[in-house]
Write a protein that holds these residues in place. Structure first.
Motif, PDB file in Angstrom:
ATOM      1  N   SER A   9       0.253 -28.812 -71.446  1.00  0.00           N
ATOM      2  CA  SER A   9       0.799 -27.659 -72.164  1.00  0.00           C
ATOM      3  C   SER A   9       2.316 -27.771 -72.282  1.00  0.00           C
ATOM      4  O   SER A   9       2.905 -27.441 -73.316  1.00  0.00           O
ATOM      5  CB  SER A   9       0.422 -26.358 -71.455  1.00  0.00           C
ATOM      6  N   ILE A 141      -4.080 -28.606 -77.344  1.00  0.00           N
ATOM      7  CA  ILE A 141      -3.347 -29.102 -76.175  1.00  0.00           C
ATOM      8  C   ILE A 141      -3.703 -30.554 -75.902  1.00  0.00           C
ATOM      9  O   ILE A 141      -2.839 -31.382 -75.586  1.00  0.00           O
ATOM     10  CB  ILE A 141      -3.618 -28.216 -74.944  1.00  0.00           C
ATOM     11  N   GLY A 145      -0.652 -32.608 -76.548  1.00  0.00           N
ATOM     12  CA  GLY A 145      -0.115 -32.839 -75.208  1.00  0.00           C
ATOM     13  C   GLY A 145      -0.466 -34.195 -74.630  1.00  0.00           C
ATOM     14  O   GLY A 145       0.355 -34.825 -73.958  1.00  0.00           O
ATOM     15  N   ILE A 206       0.865 -21.523 -76.404  1.00  0.00           N
ATOM     16  CA  ILE A 206       0.597 -22.018 -75.055  1.00  0.00           C
ATOM     17  C   ILE A 206      -0.368 -21.091 -74.320  1.00  0.00           C
ATOM     18  O   ILE A 206      -1.309 -21.557 -73.655  1.00  0.00           O
ATOM     19  CB  ILE A 206       1.923 -22.151 -74.263  1.00  0.00           C
ATOM     20  N   GLY A 209      -3.754 -21.596 -75.707  1.00  0.00           N
ATOM     21  CA  GLY A 209      -4.257 -22.898 -75.276  1.00  0.00           C
ATOM     22  C   GLY A 209      -4.777 -22.865 -73.858  1.00  0.00           C
ATOM     23  O   GLY A 209      -5.825 -23.454 -73.552  1.00  0.00           O
TER      24      GLY A 209
END
Length: 437
Positions: A9, A141, A145, A206, A209
């Motif tokens: 994240s 994510i 990410g 975020i 997520g």
């Protein structure tokens, strides 16, 4: 809540912030600030990293993100302001700007083309990929990410390491702009990245997520979001210092007019023609991750407010809008978006600061109303200035305000208005010590 999800994240949040503008501001600051580089980059980091981080915390502490923050002024204001924010940083500016920069500073560094057709073909491919990455919010994510951000960081690391072992630090004079108050000048450069506004949308990305990863407790969501913010902030500080340092030490015998020219020249010095490819990849990856985050944020927000359309339909809508606006060209995008951004930025900063402040002194409705009203008046005047409209009598008194010449004339009056509003509620015993954590 797994550490892996928090780390990914944080990587994702770093990528959302690190768009093309963030890539080209620090090198130019480094080159212009010369011997005052440390003071200038410190000011830049304060507003380009710390202020957005505060916005992330503010969103995480609010029950419904940006909507909850705006509703403290008035419920209608909360909805309208949130819509303006998402349309400004997303559909009308952030998304088409990022794709245009990906084309002009990324693709065109590798392939020299001209005309409208190459831009159209590039934007179709770019937004096709953006749509594919955005369509499943539960995998955002993982995709950004775990894969896109590490790829971006690897390419940046190659540039930084080679530059560190190649370029030599030498004394350099500061430009006229940075010869006095270098810290304030850097502070203003970071301020004008407008990442504090973007953070109001990215914080929700975020949080959503983490929810998609099974995090449900409010306390865990706050902790995860703040930790992700710390990871992103740490990454941004390292990258900004490195980019600024490249601009500071880069030897050049010809004028370099902006950060993009500095990085292109540095890449060519370090890697020859391969440097163009390297820089192009950095720009395209940075812009792609930003577009994915913005489309995700806008689609989820409008799906929540107007659930008539599904998340996937909103992703398609914002992808098409981004594609269309991209082909209008960057100049047209800036003409449309600049008044909106000038209007919303002071108001957004006020809301962020007050929403944090209230957790220490309590919630005061008048504190919000008074300060936001004053910030709005200044914002409206600044919007008129973008159209070269100036009211002489008002302008004279505004010039007497502290920091007005630096674009921050609204700060002191807004602070005083917040104090007045708070005192009025104290006298009426209308301050509420909120349990919203």
């Amino acid at each position: 809540m797994s550490r892996k999800n928090v780390v990914f994240s944080g990587f994702m949040l770093f990528s959302l912030f690190f768009g093309a503008g963030n890539l080209i501001f620090p090198p130019f600051l480094g080159m212009e600030s010369g011997s005052h580089f440390v003071a200038a980059i410190a000011g830049f980091i304060l507003t380009a990293v710390f202020l957005p981080f505060l916005a992330i915390i503010s969103v995480s502490l609010s029950n419904n993100g940006l909507l909850s923050i705006g509703e403290r002024v008035h419920p209608v204001f909360g909805v309208v302001f949130a819509i303006v924010i998402y349309m400004s940083i997303g559909a009308l500016y952030g998304i088409p700007r990022a794709s245009n920069v990906a084309y002009e500073l990324g693709f065109m560094q590798v392939v020299h083309v001209e005309g409208w057709l190459p831009l159209l073909l590039f934007s179709v491919v770019f937004f096709g990929l953006t749509y594919a990455l955005s369509i499943n919010p539960k995998k955002i994510i993982d995709l950004v990410g775990q894969f896109l951000t590490p790829a971006l960081l690897c390419v940046l690391t190659i540039l930084f390491v080679r530059a560190f072992f190649t370029f030599t630090y030498m004394d350099a004079p500061a430009s006229e702009k940075y010869q006095s108050n270098a810290f304030l000048k850097g502070f203003l450069e970071g301020y004008f990245t407008m990442d504090a506004v973007a953070a109001l949308a990215f914080g929700i990305v975020i949080i959503n997520g983490l929810k998609d990863k099974g995090v449900t407790r409010k306390k865990d969501l706050i902790k995860g979001t703040v930790l992700a913010g710390l990871i992103a902030a740490g990454g941004l500080i390292v990258v900004y210092l490195s980019l600024g340092w490249i601009g500071r030490v880069l030897p050049h015998d010809k004028p370099l007019l902006n950060g993009a020219e500095i990085l292109v020249f540095a890449s060519q010095q370090l890697f020859g023609y391969g440097g163009n490819v390297l820089f192009g990849v950095i720009v395209i990856l940075a812009c792609l991750t930003t577009c994915v985050g913005l489309i995700n944020a806008c689609a989820r927000f409008f799906n929540e407010i107007f659930p008539r359309f599904s998340y996937k339909k909103y992703v398609l809508i914002f992808t098409i809008i981004g594609l269309l606006f991209t082909n209008f060209g960057l100049d047209m995008i800036l003409q449309i978006a600049t008044p909106l951004l000038v209007f919303i930025y002071p108001i957004a900063i006020v809301l962020v600061i007050l929403s944090l402040f209230q957790h220490f002194v309590g919630t005061s409705r008048k504190m919000y109303i008074c300060s936001v009203s004053v910030a709005t008046l200044f914002a409206l005047y600044d919007v008129l200035a973008t159209f070269n409209i100036q009211i002489e009598a008002v302008h004279y008194y505004f010039t007497l305000l502290p920091l007005y010449g630096n674009g921050l004339g609204w700060t002191v009056p807004t602070l005083l208005a917040a104090v007045v509003g708070y005192v009025l509620d104290i006298r009426r015993e209308a301050v509420v010590y909120s349990s919203e954590i």
